[in-house]
Scaffold this active site. Structure first.
Site, PDB file in Angstrom:
ATOM      1  N   CYS A 121       0.874  -1.169   0.000  1.00  0.00           N
ATOM      2  CA  CYS A 121       0.000   0.000   0.000  1.00  0.00           C
ATOM      3  C   CYS A 121       0.910   1.217   0.000  1.00  0.00           C
ATOM      4  O   CYS A 121       2.059   1.134   0.428  1.00  0.00           O
ATOM      5  CB  CYS A 121      -0.906   0.033   1.226  1.00  0.00           C
ATOM      6  SG  CYS A 121      -2.235   1.237   1.019  1.00  0.00           S
ATOM      7  N   CYS A 131      -4.232   5.901   0.147  1.00  0.00           N
ATOM      8  CA  CYS A 131      -3.715   4.595  -0.278  1.00  0.00           C
ATOM      9  C   CYS A 131      -3.599   4.479  -1.795  1.00  0.00           C
ATOM     10  O   CYS A 131      -3.515   3.366  -2.328  1.00  0.00           O
ATOM     11  CB  CYS A 131      -4.603   3.483   0.275  1.00  0.00           C
ATOM     12  SG  CYS A 131      -4.717   3.504   2.076  1.00  0.00           S
ATOM     13  N   LYS A 197     -11.384  -5.596   4.160  1.00  0.00           N
ATOM     14  CA  LYS A 197     -10.747  -4.624   5.057  1.00  0.00           C
ATOM     15  C   LYS A 197     -11.694  -3.446   5.232  1.00  0.00           C
ATOM     16  O   LYS A 197     -12.092  -2.800   4.261  1.00  0.00           O
ATOM     17  CB  LYS A 197      -9.421  -4.152   4.452  1.00  0.00           C
ATOM     18  CG  LYS A 197      -8.789  -3.018   5.242  1.00  0.00           C
ATOM     19  CD  LYS A 197      -7.417  -2.623   4.720  1.00  0.00           C
ATOM     20  CE  LYS A 197      -6.866  -1.450   5.500  1.00  0.00           C
ATOM     21  NZ  LYS A 197      -5.524  -1.044   5.039  1.00  0.00           N
ATOM     22  N   ARG A 219     -10.917   7.171   4.541  1.00  0.00           N
ATOM     23  CA  ARG A 219     -10.729   6.088   3.568  1.00  0.00           C
ATOM     24  C   ARG A 219     -12.051   5.404   3.213  1.00  0.00           C
ATOM     25  O   ARG A 219     -12.070   4.288   2.719  1.00  0.00           O
ATOM     26  CB  ARG A 219      -9.760   5.042   4.144  1.00  0.00           C
ATOM     27  CG  ARG A 219      -8.408   5.581   4.595  1.00  0.00           C
ATOM     28  CD  ARG A 219      -7.334   4.512   4.467  1.00  0.00           C
ATOM     29  NE  ARG A 219      -6.153   4.719   5.268  1.00  0.00           N
ATOM     30  CZ  ARG A 219      -5.209   5.630   5.044  1.00  0.00           C
ATOM     31  NH1 ARG A 219      -5.339   6.480   4.046  1.00  0.00           N
ATOM     32  NH2 ARG A 219      -4.145   5.708   5.825  1.00  0.00           N
ATOM     33  N   LYS A 250     -10.087  -7.855   8.301  1.00  0.00           N
ATOM     34  CA  LYS A 250      -9.375  -6.872   9.102  1.00  0.00           C
ATOM     35  C   LYS A 250     -10.308  -5.708   9.401  1.00  0.00           C
ATOM     36  O   LYS A 250     -10.896  -5.181   8.462  1.00  0.00           O
ATOM     37  CB  LYS A 250      -8.162  -6.379   8.315  1.00  0.00           C
ATOM     38  CG  LYS A 250      -7.432  -5.238   8.989  1.00  0.00           C
ATOM     39  CD  LYS A 250      -6.404  -4.666   8.066  1.00  0.00           C
ATOM     40  CE  LYS A 250      -5.855  -3.411   8.736  1.00  0.00           C
ATOM     41  NZ  LYS A 250      -4.976  -2.665   7.904  1.00  0.00           N
TER      42      LYS A 250
HETATM   43  C1  PBG Z   1      -2.218   0.528   5.212  1.00  0.00           C
HETATM   44  C2  PBG Z   1      -2.509  -0.282   6.414  1.00  0.00           C
HETATM   45  C3  PBG Z   1      -3.170   0.102   7.591  1.00  0.00           C
HETATM   46  C4  PBG Z   1      -3.103  -0.990   8.444  1.00  0.00           C
HETATM   47  C5  PBG Z   1      -2.435  -2.012   7.764  1.00  0.00           C
HETATM   48  N1  PBG Z   1      -2.103  -1.553   6.505  1.00  0.00           N
HETATM   49  C6  PBG Z   1      -3.757   1.392   7.997  1.00  0.00           C
HETATM   50  C7  PBG Z   1      -4.892   1.939   7.260  1.00  0.00           C
HETATM   51  O1  PBG Z   1      -5.538   1.297   6.425  1.00  0.00           O
HETATM   52  O2  PBG Z   1      -5.135   3.135   7.497  1.00  0.00           O
HETATM   53  C8  PBG Z   1      -3.643  -1.040   9.826  1.00  0.00           C
HETATM   54  C9  PBG Z   1      -2.998  -2.023  10.720  1.00  0.00           C
HETATM   55  C10 PBG Z   1      -3.279  -1.840  12.160  1.00  0.00           C
HETATM   56  O3  PBG Z   1      -4.054  -0.974  12.606  1.00  0.00           O
HETATM   57  O4  PBG Z   1      -2.678  -2.614  12.920  1.00  0.00           O
HETATM   58  N2  PBG Z   1      -3.203   0.562   4.252  1.00  0.00           N
HETATM   59 ZN    ZN Z   2      -2.929   2.289   2.789  1.00  0.00          ZN
END
Ligand code: PBG
Ligand code: ZN
Length: 326
Positions: A121, A131, A197, A219, A250
């Site tokens: 990312c 992202c 996610k 986001r 996630k």
């Molecule tokens: C990046 C990403 C994020 C996380 C993993 N990859 C942050 C987001 O999407 O803002 C979060 C992981 C965590 O909170 O442990 N895209």
């Molecule tokens: Zn990201």
């Protein structure tokens, strides 16, 4: 029926409870997500995530050595860079000498048996913190971002990553990355898609750690809406059809229903990402004297296993032996 049936008989002492207990996940089921920075001799504790650090490549080697000794055999790497390495097009992320790429090379040289995932990312590398490519109108552009993610995946795989884990939530990212990997001779590299996610408020400690919060907006136009479970399921289904090797949900703990639903619908291996907010909230609660940390962690890990995850991505991985004993 009561009074003949008494379930308390099956838990009358620790020995019988032990006989009947589902096993805790082995350390080999865990992946340790961790953070790499430029420089050397760096091991900075992340204030929003006690027990987790930002490592330069040299200090990371020592802690990964301990991790392997404890039976955890996999890491997932995130790069953390300062403003000088951020730009609107995330160019730094594609450099073969960027910090994640160098960490992969060193880790695989020192520990060939370590299974290395890298996060794919660009939010850690964009000046705007989104992202993907950000338009003048303030939109994250899907299709132009795919090329960026594909190049990043190829660069990480050339460095030796066993698997890439795209987390940008762009439509078509798995198919684009698969094609790029195959086109570059990396047929054996896996894709663990962050398939379902959510736009979650549980990423706060991570964003503080990785300096990856969006400078403006949120986001919600790309990450899944937790109020729409049908779309959340379709996200994983679609990534399976695009060629993902492993699916993921996630965050984990607020979405155990979807973990078991996706496990039921798909034969692909399924990972749960026990995110930063889920980690830090237990620590914060224990610090206030509201619960025993080890026991809360055990309970949460048991819950993720019970929901049907094959792989648990968790910051508890680097202290898992103590948690298992606890
Ligand atoms: C990046 C990403 C994020 C996380 C993993 N990859 C942050 C987001 O999407 O803002 C979060 C992981 C965590 O909170 O442990 N895209
Ligand atoms: Zn990201």
């Amino acid at each position: 029926m009561f009074p003949h049936t008494r379930l308390r008989r099956l838990r009358k002492n620790s020995a019988i409870r032990g006989m009947l207990a589902d096993p805790m996940p082995e350390p080999s089921k865990l992946v340790w997500p961790t953070f790499v920075v430029e420089g050397s001799g760096v091991k900075d504790e992340i204030s929003s995530m006690p027990g987790q650090h930002r490592y330069s490549v040299d200090t990371l080697l020592g802690d990964v050595d301990r991790l392997l000794e404890s039976g955890v055999r996999s890491v997932m790497l995130f790069g953390v860079v300062d403003g000088a390495h951020k730009s609107s097009d995330a160019a730094y992320a594609l450099r073969d000498d960027a910090v994640v790429q160098r960490a992969v090379v060193e880790l695989k040289r020192r520990f060939p048996e370590l299974f290395v995932f890298t996060d794919i990312c660009v939010c850690e590398y964009t000046s705007h913190g989104h992202c993907g490519i950000f338009s003048e109108e303030g939109e994250v552009l899907n299709d132009p971002t795919l090329e960026l993610l594909s190049k990043m995946a190829v660069s990480h795989t050339s460095a030796g990553a066993d698997a890439v884990a795209p987390s940008a939530m762009m439509d078509g990212q798995v198919a684009a990355i698969r094609e790029a990997l195959d086109g570059n001779g990396f047929q054996d590299a896996l894709i663990m898609s962050y398939s379902t996610k959510f736009a979650s408020s549980m990423y706060g400690p991570f964003r503080a750690a990785a300096d990856s919060a969006p400078a403006s907006g949120d986001r919600k136009s790309y990450q899944a809406d937790f109020r729409n479970s049908a779309a959340a399921l379709r996200e994983s289904e679609l990534d399976e059809s695009e060629g993902a090797d492993i699916l993921m949900v996630k965050p984990a703990l607020f979405y155990l229903d979807l973990i078991s639903e996706i496990k039921r619908r798909s034969l692909l291996p399924l990972a749960a990402y026990n995110v930063s907010g889920e980690y830090s909230m237990l620590i914060a609660s224990a610090e206030r004297g509201w619960g025993d940390l080890t026991m809360m962690v055990r309970e949460s890990i048991a819950a993720m296993a019970r929901a049907g995850t094959d792989i648990i991505i968790t910051y508890w991985a680097n202290g898992y032996m103590e948690i298992l004993k606890g």
